[in-house]
Design an enzyme around this catalytic site. Structure first.
Site, PDB file in Angstrom:
ATOM      1  N   SER A  16       0.853  -1.132   0.146  1.00 48.86           N
ATOM      2  CA  SER A  16      -0.148   0.174   0.014  1.00 48.86           C
ATOM      3  C   SER A  16       0.789   1.278   0.305  1.00 48.86           C
ATOM      4  O   SER A  16       1.854   1.108   0.570  1.00 48.86           O
ATOM      5  CB  SER A  16      -0.753  -0.068   1.422  1.00 48.86           C
ATOM      6  OG  SER A  16      -1.367   1.116   1.631  1.00 48.86           O
ATOM      7  N   TYR A  38      -2.740  -0.821  10.563  1.00 45.12           N
ATOM      8  CA  TYR A  38      -2.463  -1.180   8.765  1.00 45.12           C
ATOM      9  C   TYR A  38      -1.368  -0.605   8.417  1.00 45.12           C
ATOM     10  O   TYR A  38      -0.444  -1.247   7.880  1.00 45.12           O
ATOM     11  CB  TYR A  38      -3.776  -0.460   8.186  1.00 45.12           C
ATOM     12  CG  TYR A  38      -3.671  -0.961   6.833  1.00 45.12           C
ATOM     13  CD1 TYR A  38      -4.465  -1.876   6.297  1.00 45.12           C
ATOM     14  CD2 TYR A  38      -3.355   0.248   5.816  1.00 45.12           C
ATOM     15  CE1 TYR A  38      -4.335  -2.129   4.985  1.00 45.12           C
ATOM     16  CE2 TYR A  38      -3.595   0.050   4.504  1.00 45.12           C
ATOM     17  CZ  TYR A  38      -4.115  -1.145   3.977  1.00 45.12           C
ATOM     18  OH  TYR A  38      -4.347  -1.405   2.674  1.00 45.12           O
TER      19      TYR A  38
HETATM   20  C1  BGC Z   1      -6.174   1.178   1.836  1.00 48.50           C
HETATM   21  C2  BGC Z   1      -7.353   2.018   1.066  1.00 48.50           C
HETATM   22  C3  BGC Z   1      -6.957   3.585   1.115  1.00 48.50           C
HETATM   23  C4  BGC Z   1      -5.619   3.600   0.171  1.00 48.50           C
HETATM   24  C5  BGC Z   1      -5.065   5.135   0.039  1.00 48.50           C
HETATM   25  C6  BGC Z   1      -5.023   1.534   0.903  1.00 48.50           C
HETATM   26  O1  BGC Z   1      -4.066   0.770   1.203  1.00 48.50           O
HETATM   27  O2  BGC Z   1      -6.662   0.019   2.134  1.00 48.50           O
HETATM   28  O3  BGC Z   1      -8.445   2.148   2.248  1.00 48.50           O
HETATM   29  O4  BGC Z   1      -8.019   4.242   0.290  1.00 48.50           O
HETATM   30  O5  BGC Z   1      -4.695   2.909   0.816  1.00 48.50           O
HETATM   31  O6  BGC Z   1      -5.305   6.017   1.326  1.00 48.50           O
END
Ligand code: BGC
Length: 267
Positions: free
Chosen positions: A152, A165
């Protein structure tokens, strides 16, 4: 579509929806036989398999919690029993359980770390053990195996209110780089893809709300949200021999989100 993955077998975790589903369909179109892992959405996984079969591809669905050692081992057994092989692991399964630190429960901390980070550990360990034993298969791929992690932009961009996260994705960065350093000399390729705001179920509360989309677009220089296909194209390229010399790196697929757009006309 060019059959760049002909005679290859792929396992995609979390392939019942979102990015995993799209990636599974893309890999199948490129000729791979696909094991579709899911955790709770059986219907979604069945739909992924049916879509692949309708297009003339091969796939089956298998339920397993990627954070559970026995279930992961069982899933790899099933893949080998069914397709006798594995060439590509897409370690994609991931969840969000959002809260600021002072309100975050230990349960939600542990659940996100277990799925997003321990899941990557358990699945890549099983795949790498097999790739090491098997080695390169002439005429199938130049590499002994390919591991691609779904990371991410938050492996790099801090994200207030999502500390579990962000910590998992940050950890995944060095996990991926260290693993690549460990196994590149065995011709096993390990890389990550880091999506930005892609329209999937994980963030639908945001992209279904016009006001929030307007705010979000301020963070995306390219000025649109991403589609799962934007990510799948890159994953497919990373899984194919076209990217053979790419090792231990992260490709950001984010419309420029990681370019600190807050600094445009500022700072
Ligand atoms: C998340 C999303 C988010 C994106 C940008 C991703 O890793 O799971 O929920 O919109 O990052 O912030």
């Amino acid at each position: 579509m060019e059959k760049s993955l002909k005679n290859q077998v792929a396992l995609v975790t979390g392939a019942s929806s979102g990015l995993g589903k799209s990636v599974a369909i893309y890999l199948a179109r490129a000729g791979a036989k696909v094991a579709v892992n899911y955790h709770s959405d059986e219907e979604g996984a069945k739909d992924t398999v049916e879509t692949i079969k309708k297009e003339g591809g091969e796939a089956f669905a298998h339920r397993a919690d990627v954070g559970d050692e026995a279930e992961v081992e069982g899933m790899f057994e099933k893949v080998f029993d069914t397709y006798e092989n594995l060439d590509i692991l897409i370690s994609n399964a991931g969840i969000q359980k959002d809260a600021p630190l002072d309100e975050m429960t230990l349960k939600d901390w542990e659940l996100v770390i277990k799925t997003n980070l321990t899941g990557a550990f358990l699945c890549s360990r099983a795949a790498v053990r097999y790739f090491l034993k098997r080695g390169v298969v002439e005429g199938v791929s130049k590499s002994a195996g390919k591991v691609i992690f779904m990371s991410s932009v938050h492996q790099e961009i801090p994200w207030a209110g999502h500390i579990n996260y962000a910590a998992a994705k940050g950890g995944l960065t060095e996990f991926m780089r260290t693993l690549s350093q460990e196994v590149a000399n065995k011709l096993i390729r390990v890389n990550s893809v880091a999506p930005g705001a892609i329209k999937t179920a994980i963030n639908e509360d945001v992209w279904k709300d016009e006001k929030q989309v307007k705010e979000l677009l301020k963070l995306i220089p390219y000025n649109r949200l991403g589609e799962p296909e934007d990510v799948s194209e890159v994953v497919l390229w990373l899984a194919s021999d076209k990217s053979e010399y790419v090792n231990g790196t992260t490709i950001f697929v984010d419309g420029g989100m990681s370019l600190y757009p807050g600094f445009i006309g500022n700072g």
